[in-house]
Design a protein around this motif. Structure first.
Motif, PDB file in Angstrom:
ATOM      1  N   GLU A 125       0.826  -1.212   0.000  1.00  0.00           N
ATOM      2  CA  GLU A 125       0.000   0.000   0.000  1.00  0.00           C
ATOM      3  C   GLU A 125       0.858   1.260   0.000  1.00  0.00           C
ATOM      4  O   GLU A 125       0.552   2.237  -0.692  1.00  0.00           O
ATOM      5  N   ILE A 126       1.949   1.226   0.760  1.00  0.00           N
ATOM      6  CA  ILE A 126       2.841   2.375   0.816  1.00  0.00           C
ATOM      7  C   ILE A 126       3.526   2.593  -0.530  1.00  0.00           C
ATOM      8  O   ILE A 126       3.666   3.733  -0.999  1.00  0.00           O
ATOM      9  N   THR A 127       3.934   1.511  -1.173  1.00  0.00           N
ATOM     10  CA  THR A 127       4.544   1.618  -2.499  1.00  0.00           C
ATOM     11  C   THR A 127       3.566   2.230  -3.497  1.00  0.00           C
ATOM     12  O   THR A 127       3.936   3.078  -4.312  1.00  0.00           O
ATOM     13  N   ALA A 128       2.309   1.818  -3.431  1.00  0.00           N
ATOM     14  CA  ALA A 128       1.293   2.363  -4.332  1.00  0.00           C
ATOM     15  C   ALA A 128       1.087   3.854  -4.100  1.00  0.00           C
ATOM     16  O   ALA A 128       0.903   4.623  -5.056  1.00  0.00           O
ATOM     17  N   LEU A 129       1.140   4.285  -2.857  1.00  0.00           N
ATOM     18  CA  LEU A 129       1.009   5.714  -2.554  1.00  0.00           C
ATOM     19  C   LEU A 129       2.182   6.492  -3.144  1.00  0.00           C
ATOM     20  O   LEU A 129       2.011   7.572  -3.725  1.00  0.00           O
ATOM     21  N   TYR A 130       3.378   5.958  -2.978  1.00  0.00           N
ATOM     22  CA  TYR A 130       4.574   6.653  -3.448  1.00  0.00           C
ATOM     23  C   TYR A 130       4.654   6.715  -4.974  1.00  0.00           C
ATOM     24  O   TYR A 130       5.073   7.720  -5.546  1.00  0.00           O
ATOM     25  N   GLN A 131       4.237   5.653  -5.629  1.00  0.00           N
ATOM     26  CA  GLN A 131       4.381   5.567  -7.077  1.00  0.00           C
ATOM     27  C   GLN A 131       3.214   6.179  -7.845  1.00  0.00           C
ATOM     28  O   GLN A 131       3.170   6.109  -9.074  1.00  0.00           O
ATOM     29  N   ALA A 132       2.289   6.794  -7.150  1.00  0.00           N
ATOM     30  CA  ALA A 132       1.124   7.371  -7.810  1.00  0.00           C
ATOM     31  C   ALA A 132       1.538   8.402  -8.855  1.00  0.00           C
ATOM     32  O   ALA A 132       2.481   9.178  -8.659  1.00  0.00           O
ATOM     33  N   THR A 133       0.838   8.405  -9.959  1.00  0.00           N
ATOM     34  CA  THR A 133       1.067   9.395 -11.006  1.00  0.00           C
ATOM     35  C   THR A 133       0.099  10.550 -10.820  1.00  0.00           C
ATOM     36  O   THR A 133      -0.777  10.534  -9.944  1.00  0.00           O
ATOM     37  N   ALA A 134       0.269  11.572 -11.632  1.00  0.00           N
ATOM     38  CA  ALA A 134      -0.578  12.755 -11.537  1.00  0.00           C
ATOM     39  C   ALA A 134      -2.049  12.380 -11.704  1.00  0.00           C
ATOM     40  O   ALA A 134      -2.409  11.580 -12.567  1.00  0.00           O
ATOM     41  N   GLN A 135      -2.885  12.942 -10.838  1.00  0.00           N
ATOM     42  CA  GLN A 135      -4.314  12.694 -10.893  1.00  0.00           C
ATOM     43  C   GLN A 135      -5.029  13.885 -11.530  1.00  0.00           C
ATOM     44  O   GLN A 135      -4.568  15.018 -11.436  1.00  0.00           O
TER      45      GLN A 135
END
Length: 206
Positions: free
Chosen positions: A137-147
């Protein structure tokens, strides 16, 4: 997410805080003015090296409790697990619900009830959960692209256990649905780490 101006203008600058010393429920994150970030819990803290560099950084902390078999605070900087920081007395419970009547107040960029200790830099996409996030979950938060700019919870933000989520999408409202809306004071809306206008708050250290 945070971005700290260089040079830092305050000896001690608070990024995020819930509670105070008298409640026995204090936790938060601060910069100590000597190239260290302080992860605070109850009446103690652990320090990790950090030199202000005027760059955006993602920071996550999970806290141990007496019931989970762990005695380590887990700290993730930019998606990477840092060295484990052991504590002698894991927290028996952590009240993450804001309650101004007993001092449990969410504060971003300053210390509740005190003058000074102001953050000098930017903050964005702050989340608080009542459980420890997983590495995935933390990795997904960090790797998020522009929304696409919108005041909603992105798909990469876990909804399970979410207490408050502040994307700063033109305001300081809590988009978790729990009503922990903020009241900006002396802050300025700025572009976020993707360059999206009015999507992060700048604090000037005063």
């Amino acid at each position: 997410w945070f971005k700290m101006d260089v040079p830092a203008t305050n000896i001690y600058a608070s990024l995020v805080r819930l509670g105070n010393n008298t409640t026995g429920q204090r936790f938060g994150l601060a910069y100590d003015g000597s190239n260290q970030l302080l992860v605070e819990f109850v009446l103690s803290y652990v320090a990790i090296p950090f030199s202000p560099d005027n760059q955006w950084h993602h920071f996550v902390v999970t806290y141990p409790t007496n019931g989970n078999g762990s005695s380590s605070i887990l700290i993730y900087m930019d998606g990477v697990l840092q060295t484990g920081y052991n504590i002698s007395n894991p927290i028996s419970s952590l009240n993450t619900s804001a309650n101004p009547s007993n001092g449990l107040v969410y504060c971003f960029g300053y210390l509740y009830g005190l003058s000074g200790y102001y953050w000098d830099g930017l903050l964005d996409d702050i989340g608080i959960w009542n459980r420890a996030l997983t590495q995935q979950e933390i990795t997904a938060l960090y790797q998020a692209t522009a929304q696409t700019p919108t005041c909603t919870i992105p798909a990469n933000v876990p909804s399970n256990g979410l207490v408050g989520y502040w994307p700063f999408c033109g305001n300081a409202n809590d988009e978790s649905g729990n009503g922990n809306n903020g009241s900006p004071n002396g802050t300025i809306l700025q572009p976020d780490r993707f360059g999206t206008p009015n999507s992060a708050y700048e604090f000037n250290g005063t």
